[in-house]
Design an enzyme around this catalytic site. Structure first.
Site, PDB file in Angstrom:
ATOM      1  CG  HIS B  68       4.070   2.716  -5.577  1.00 20.79           C
ATOM      2  ND1 HIS B  68       3.776   2.302  -6.852  1.00 20.79           N
ATOM      3  CD2 HIS B  68       5.272   3.347  -5.659  1.00 20.79           C
ATOM      4  CE1 HIS B  68       4.754   2.649  -7.675  1.00 20.79           C
ATOM      5  NE2 HIS B  68       5.685   3.280  -6.972  1.00 20.79           N
ATOM      6  CD  GLU B  70      -1.532   2.652  -5.816  1.00 21.74           C
ATOM      7  OE1 GLU B  70      -0.522   3.112  -5.238  1.00 21.74           O
ATOM      8  OE2 GLU B  70      -1.708   2.758  -7.037  1.00 21.74           O
ATOM      9  CB  CYS B  98       2.380   1.154 -11.183  1.00 16.12           C
ATOM     10  SG  CYS B  98       2.804   0.248  -9.668  1.00 16.12           S
ATOM     11  CB  CYS B 101      -0.273  -0.603  -7.099  1.00 14.99           C
ATOM     12  SG  CYS B 101       1.082   0.165  -6.165  1.00 14.99           S
TER      13      CYS B 101
END
Lengths: 171, 171
Positions: B68, B70, B98, B101
């Protein structure tokens, strides 16, 4: 490695004896962390009764909070399976996962997590929150608690006792 | 890079204009994801008014949920600062983080998160849960919502519209 990537694959179920065997492997990983002077937490991920990912806490050594045992094990398992989805996988971790690792477990769609010791102050698989079973998320995770709980607690206590002695000596 | 690692370092505050400038940099990162055919989410991390970490979603390309935007940005920022603690850092991310993260943001002790679009179905910085402000955790994160919200939403809508067209064509 994952010819049965179809969703509903059913492997031979893991028995309570398997759970103990694999948690002992996670404890071996925790021993590696202890040798580095890191908080001793270890993890393995099992697919079709084989270890396909392993990790131990290296937060200070690697200078990143991303170096938790579970994250390293997930990275290894994804590499091995060639898939971001860890369907059919069981994670064994010696300490109840934090908010980041619980989130990574859900995002990676791990089927089941087996936990050694609970972490009443920061755990997010039932202690502070239970991120593994939020109904609004698109994945929920089966949990088995307290497998090799004594050994998992004992290695942490050993670390913190030594730390207190070292801190006393240096003051 | 981080001579002022002491906890209470105060940098020149980021202005609303700075927020827009850095969110536009996060949107540039999202464009990279779009080019790869990934859900376009981008992120930058800012310290002392400089970008020290950047990332965009590469979950399918890298075959791991850990890719992801992040998480990649946090890894870069920790490397740059040589520290797992991102005190004094602000994260700009085009979509509400999410559960994984949000957890990584708390674990890395990021000071503040600036969000482009909300994610009502899966966001964990206020939508489903707010992991950035759990009183029992040892760190809470300041949140600024809806900075460049339209652009952040538009790039996602463009991706999903194209995906629907492609899916229709292939059926």
């Amino acid at each position: 490695m994952k010819p049965d990537a179809a969703k509903n694959v059913k492997h031979t179920p893991l028995t309570p004896e398997d759970d103990i065997k694999f948690m002992k492997k996670a404890l071996k990983q925790a021993e590696h962390a202890l040798k580095l002077g890191e908080v001793p937490i270890g993890c393995v991920i099992v697919y079709d009764k084989k270890v396909i990912g392993r990790g131990y806490n290296k937060r200070n050594t690697k200078k990143t909070a991303l170096a938790h045992a579970e994250i390293t094990a997930i990275a290894g398992a994804c590499k091995k399976l060639g898939d971001w989805r860890l369907d059919g996988c069981t994670m064994y971790v010696t300490l109840e996962p934090c908010q980041m690792c619980s989130g990574a477990i859900v995002q990676s769609r791990v089927d089941r997590v087996v936990i050694g010791a609970a972490n009443p102050k920061a755990g997010c698989a039932g202690s502070i929150l239970n991120l593994l079973k939020v109904p609004q998320f698109n994945h929920q995770v089966e949990i088995t608690n307290a497998v090799c709980a004594e050994e998992s607690t004992e290695i942490l206590q050993r670390f913190f006792k030594d730390l207190r002695i070292r801190n006393k000596e240096s003051n």
